[in-house]
Scaffold this active site. Sequence first.
Site, PDB file in Angstrom:
ATOM      1  N   GLN A  82     -40.331 -21.318   1.109  1.00 34.55           N
ATOM      2  CA  GLN A  82     -40.647 -21.021  -0.293  1.00 34.55           C
ATOM      3  C   GLN A  82     -40.152 -22.159  -1.186  1.00 34.55           C
ATOM      4  O   GLN A  82     -39.023 -22.626  -1.025  1.00 34.55           O
ATOM      5  CB  GLN A  82     -39.952 -19.708  -0.688  1.00 34.55           C
ATOM      6  CG  GLN A  82     -40.586 -19.032  -1.858  1.00 34.55           C
ATOM      7  CD  GLN A  82     -40.360 -17.515  -1.810  1.00 34.55           C
ATOM      8  OE1 GLN A  82     -39.659 -17.002  -0.943  1.00 34.55           O
ATOM      9  NE2 GLN A  82     -40.952 -16.811  -2.747  1.00 34.55           N
ATOM     10  N   ARG A  88     -44.212 -14.952  -3.921  1.00 35.13           N
ATOM     11  CA  ARG A  88     -44.476 -14.616  -2.518  1.00 35.13           C
ATOM     12  C   ARG A  88     -45.961 -14.763  -2.206  1.00 35.13           C
ATOM     13  O   ARG A  88     -46.325 -15.194  -1.118  1.00 35.13           O
ATOM     14  CB  ARG A  88     -44.025 -13.177  -2.223  1.00 35.13           C
ATOM     15  CG  ARG A  88     -42.529 -13.088  -1.989  1.00 35.13           C
ATOM     16  CD  ARG A  88     -42.105 -11.692  -1.626  1.00 35.13           C
ATOM     17  NE  ARG A  88     -42.617 -11.290  -0.303  1.00 35.13           N
ATOM     18  CZ  ARG A  88     -42.355 -10.138   0.263  1.00 35.13           C
ATOM     19  NH1 ARG A  88     -41.601  -9.256  -0.347  1.00 35.13           N
ATOM     20  NH2 ARG A  88     -42.830  -9.843   1.444  1.00 35.13           N
ATOM     21  N   ASN A 120     -44.431 -15.704   9.632  1.00 28.27           N
ATOM     22  CA  ASN A 120     -44.432 -14.593   8.668  1.00 28.27           C
ATOM     23  C   ASN A 120     -45.162 -14.958   7.373  1.00 28.27           C
ATOM     24  O   ASN A 120     -45.176 -16.129   6.999  1.00 28.27           O
ATOM     25  CB  ASN A 120     -42.980 -14.223   8.329  1.00 28.27           C
ATOM     26  CG  ASN A 120     -42.415 -13.283   9.365  1.00 28.27           C
ATOM     27  OD1 ASN A 120     -43.098 -12.419   9.882  1.00 28.27           O
ATOM     28  ND2 ASN A 120     -41.128 -13.462   9.658  1.00 28.27           N
ATOM     29  N   ASP A 123     -48.352 -10.104  10.001  1.00 25.86           N
ATOM     30  CA  ASP A 123     -49.558  -9.260  10.076  1.00 25.86           C
ATOM     31  C   ASP A 123     -50.695  -9.840   9.232  1.00 25.86           C
ATOM     32  O   ASP A 123     -51.843  -9.897   9.670  1.00 25.86           O
ATOM     33  CB  ASP A 123     -49.239  -7.833   9.603  1.00 25.86           C
ATOM     34  CG  ASP A 123     -48.031  -7.278  10.321  1.00 25.86           C
ATOM     35  OD1 ASP A 123     -48.152  -7.003  11.519  1.00 25.86           O
ATOM     36  OD2 ASP A 123     -46.951  -7.160   9.698  1.00 25.86           O
ATOM     37  N   ASP A 148     -39.270  -5.609  16.373  1.00 23.17           N
ATOM     38  CA  ASP A 148     -38.620  -4.428  15.777  1.00 23.17           C
ATOM     39  C   ASP A 148     -38.483  -3.317  16.828  1.00 23.17           C
ATOM     40  O   ASP A 148     -37.477  -2.613  16.875  1.00 23.17           O
ATOM     41  CB  ASP A 148     -39.450  -3.916  14.597  1.00 23.17           C
ATOM     42  CG  ASP A 148     -39.893  -5.062  13.711  1.00 23.17           C
ATOM     43  OD1 ASP A 148     -39.310  -5.262  12.645  1.00 23.17           O
ATOM     44  OD2 ASP A 148     -40.816  -5.800  14.124  1.00 23.17           O
ATOM     45  N   ARG A 151     -35.690  -4.153  19.047  1.00 26.01           N
ATOM     46  CA  ARG A 151     -34.413  -3.854  18.365  1.00 26.01           C
ATOM     47  C   ARG A 151     -34.129  -2.357  18.429  1.00 26.01           C
ATOM     48  O   ARG A 151     -33.004  -1.932  18.709  1.00 26.01           O
ATOM     49  CB  ARG A 151     -34.490  -4.315  16.901  1.00 26.01           C
ATOM     50  CG  ARG A 151     -34.401  -5.818  16.758  1.00 26.01           C
ATOM     51  CD  ARG A 151     -34.688  -6.282  15.334  1.00 26.01           C
ATOM     52  NE  ARG A 151     -34.435  -7.722  15.216  1.00 26.01           N
ATOM     53  CZ  ARG A 151     -35.007  -8.511  14.326  1.00 26.01           C
ATOM     54  NH1 ARG A 151     -35.888  -8.015  13.458  1.00 26.01           N
ATOM     55  NH2 ARG A 151     -34.714  -9.793  14.277  1.00 26.01           N
ATOM     56  N   ARG A 153     -35.175  -0.169  20.657  1.00 24.19           N
ATOM     57  CA  ARG A 153     -34.816   0.231  22.026  1.00 24.19           C
ATOM     58  C   ARG A 153     -33.394  -0.205  22.364  1.00 24.19           C
ATOM     59  O   ARG A 153     -32.655   0.529  23.032  1.00 24.19           O
ATOM     60  CB  ARG A 153     -35.817  -0.367  23.007  1.00 24.19           C
ATOM     61  CG  ARG A 153     -37.191   0.268  22.869  1.00 24.19           C
ATOM     62  CD  ARG A 153     -38.232  -0.488  23.666  1.00 24.19           C
ATOM     63  NE  ARG A 153     -37.978  -0.455  25.092  1.00 24.19           N
ATOM     64  CZ  ARG A 153     -38.505  -1.300  25.967  1.00 24.19           C
ATOM     65  NH1 ARG A 153     -39.315  -2.262  25.557  1.00 24.19           N
ATOM     66  NH2 ARG A 153     -38.239  -1.189  27.249  1.00 24.19           N
ATOM     67  N   HIS A 175     -44.741  -5.545  10.159  1.00 20.51           N
ATOM     68  CA  HIS A 175     -43.452  -6.147  10.531  1.00 20.51           C
ATOM     69  C   HIS A 175     -42.793  -6.503   9.199  1.00 20.51           C
ATOM     70  O   HIS A 175     -42.985  -7.581   8.662  1.00 20.51           O
ATOM     71  CB  HIS A 175     -43.682  -7.394  11.388  1.00 20.51           C
ATOM     72  CG  HIS A 175     -42.445  -8.227  11.582  1.00 20.51           C
ATOM     73  ND1 HIS A 175     -41.312  -7.763  12.201  1.00 20.51           N
ATOM     74  CD2 HIS A 175     -42.167  -9.509  11.228  1.00 20.51           C
ATOM     75  CE1 HIS A 175     -40.398  -8.722  12.223  1.00 20.51           C
ATOM     76  NE2 HIS A 175     -40.891  -9.796  11.630  1.00 20.51           N
TER      77      HIS A 175
HETATM   78  N1  LIG Z   1     -42.662 -12.691  13.871  1.00 21.51           N
HETATM   79  C1  LIG Z   1     -41.353 -12.562  13.915  1.00 21.51           C
HETATM   80  O1  LIG Z   1     -40.840 -11.521  14.365  1.00 21.51           O
HETATM   81  C2  LIG Z   1     -40.518 -13.686  13.378  1.00 21.51           C
HETATM   82  C3  LIG Z   1     -39.133 -13.734  13.623  1.00 21.51           C
HETATM   83  C4  LIG Z   1     -38.425 -14.806  13.101  1.00 21.51           C
HETATM   84  C5  LIG Z   1     -39.062 -15.772  12.324  1.00 21.51           C
HETATM   85  N2  LIG Z   1     -40.401 -15.677  12.111  1.00 21.51           N
HETATM   86  C6  LIG Z   1     -41.166 -16.667  11.327  1.00 21.51           C
HETATM   87  O2  LIG Z   1     -41.450 -17.806  12.126  1.00 21.51           O
HETATM   88  C7  LIG Z   1     -41.700 -18.916  11.245  1.00 21.51           C
HETATM   89  C8  LIG Z   1     -40.903 -20.115  11.718  1.00 21.51           C
HETATM   90  O3  LIG Z   1     -39.522 -19.882  11.508  1.00 21.51           O
HETATM   91  P1  LIG Z   1     -38.445 -20.982  11.924  1.00 21.51           P
HETATM   92  O4  LIG Z   1     -37.106 -20.390  11.679  1.00 21.51           O
HETATM   93  O5  LIG Z   1     -38.782 -21.545  13.264  1.00 21.51           O
HETATM   94  O6  LIG Z   1     -38.747 -22.109  10.806  1.00 21.51           O
HETATM   95  P2  LIG Z   1     -38.382 -23.645  10.920  1.00 21.51           P
HETATM   96  O7  LIG Z   1     -38.441 -24.169   9.518  1.00 21.51           O
HETATM   97  O8  LIG Z   1     -37.157 -23.847  11.739  1.00 21.51           O
HETATM   98  O9  LIG Z   1     -39.613 -24.264  11.750  1.00 21.51           O
HETATM   99  C9  LIG Z   1     -40.906 -24.368  11.255  1.00 21.51           C
HETATM  100  C10 LIG Z   1     -41.521 -25.617  11.874  1.00 21.51           C
HETATM  101  O10 LIG Z   1     -42.911 -25.627  11.555  1.00 21.51           O
HETATM  102  C11 LIG Z   1     -43.265 -26.989  11.369  1.00 21.51           C
HETATM  103  N3  LIG Z   1     -44.544 -27.047  10.643  1.00 21.51           N
HETATM  104  C12 LIG Z   1     -44.814 -26.699   9.347  1.00 21.51           C
HETATM  105  N4  LIG Z   1     -46.124 -26.888   9.091  1.00 21.51           N
HETATM  106  C13 LIG Z   1     -46.699 -27.320  10.236  1.00 21.51           C
HETATM  107  C14 LIG Z   1     -48.011 -27.687  10.619  1.00 21.51           C
HETATM  108  N5  LIG Z   1     -49.034 -27.640   9.744  1.00 21.51           N
HETATM  109  N6  LIG Z   1     -48.241 -28.100  11.894  1.00 21.51           N
HETATM  110  C15 LIG Z   1     -47.220 -28.174  12.774  1.00 21.51           C
HETATM  111  N7  LIG Z   1     -45.939 -27.845  12.484  1.00 21.51           N
HETATM  112  C16 LIG Z   1     -45.682 -27.427  11.233  1.00 21.51           C
HETATM  113  C17 LIG Z   1     -42.085 -27.584  10.607  1.00 21.51           C
HETATM  114  O11 LIG Z   1     -42.065 -28.993  10.689  1.00 21.51           O
HETATM  115  C18 LIG Z   1     -40.912 -26.915  11.331  1.00 21.51           C
HETATM  116  O12 LIG Z   1     -40.448 -27.702  12.428  1.00 21.51           O
HETATM  117  C19 LIG Z   1     -41.339 -18.430   9.835  1.00 21.51           C
HETATM  118  O13 LIG Z   1     -42.525 -18.040   9.173  1.00 21.51           O
HETATM  119  C20 LIG Z   1     -40.456 -17.231  10.106  1.00 21.51           C
HETATM  120  O14 LIG Z   1     -40.449 -16.316   9.029  1.00 21.51           O
HETATM  121  C21 LIG Z   1     -41.134 -14.661  12.634  1.00 21.51           C
END
Ligand SMILES: NC(=O)c1ccc[n+]([C@@H]2O[C@H](COP(=O)([O-])OP(=O)(O)OC[C@H]3O[C@@H](n4cnc5c(N)ncnc54)[C@H](O)[C@@H]3O)[C@@H](O)[C@H]2O)c1
Length: 313
Positions: A82, A88, A120, A123, A148, A151, A153, A175
Amino acid sequence: MDITRIGIIGVGQVGMAAAYSLFHRRLASELVLVDLDLDRATGEAMDLLHGQALVGRTAVRAGSVDELTDTDLVVISAGVGQRPGESRLDLLQRNVDVMAVIVDGLDRACPDAVLLVATNPVDVLTHAVQELSARPRERVIGTGTALDSARLRSLVGERYDVDPQSVHGLVLGEHGDSEVVAWSTVSVNATPVLDREVLGVAWDPAAAEAISTRVRRAAAEIIERKGYTNLAIGVVISSLADAVLNDRRAVHPVTVRADGRFGLTDVSLSLPARLDRTGVRGIVEPDLVPDELDALRRSAGVLAEAASSLRLG
Ligand SMILES: NC(=O)c1ccc[n+]([C@@H]2O[C@H](COP(=O)([O-])OP(=O)(O)OC[C@H]3O[C@@H](n4cnc5c(N)ncnc54)[C@H](O)[C@@H]3O)[C@@H](O)[C@H]2O)c1
């Protein structure tokens, strides 16, 4: 030679936790790490590659989306953070724009691959990827409430002092804030815990509510302490990859298009889905109690509204 190739787009915390788990499970003969930061992806690939001597051979390399030809599964974990003052919805739209570029490249490089979205809000972004990609919707899955549910379980296992693998139970819907912790589906082996004593532990609505709250707040609690969540989602991603790549027909709660289930139509949310080599091959409709059904419909409403705000072209 028949090789299994997995691509991971976005190798930050989540992408690399997934890569590490996939590497240990030896699910791929080749892992291709893709990131805007090529140096980082190259360093991560070198680092992981050196574990081969102990775990077994998996080729690991950095690459671009164009190099993902003949890829069987692509994990999308690229995220943009962000910006100060950004709403958002604006952040969501910026993430959709990023997905549009990625999907365009993937549709050219690997039109048959199954896409597993983790970014994220998972969904809504899965919904967007389903719309943006030319591949059948069944080939686009979001990790949804698989984390989730894991978590839930784990926490139920703690309360009943039983291996969480013997616990079943579903978190459904979004989620996120509106997710539905469906206690009517929670069982130890096949014995429901609702309204009865199991393993000497009585049903206690307050304890159940406390667990539901811990499930809903887990991400925030972890982020408050370590800044991000990555380890459990990494394991979840490799479990889902296993179900797909090994044609397991395992059922996991993941983001899918509802397509009429529970009376819900054009919305993507987590429901228990049977996963095989082609992606989603069938959805199980659990018997929810009326309160859970209402909550699921509310959750679907939240997601449908967010999806309707997207510009996809
Ligand atoms: N689904 C889930 O249950 C869950 C759980 C945890 C985190 N997440 C989500 O996963 C995502 C990643 O989180 P993170 O902690 O790894 O973030 P992070 O910032 O550590 O990593 C994101 C990576 O994406 C890369 N990136 C951005 N745009 C790109 C593109 N166009 N092409 C290629 N690479 C690109 C960045 O350079 C970075 O290395 C977030 O949206 C986070 O909210 C989802």
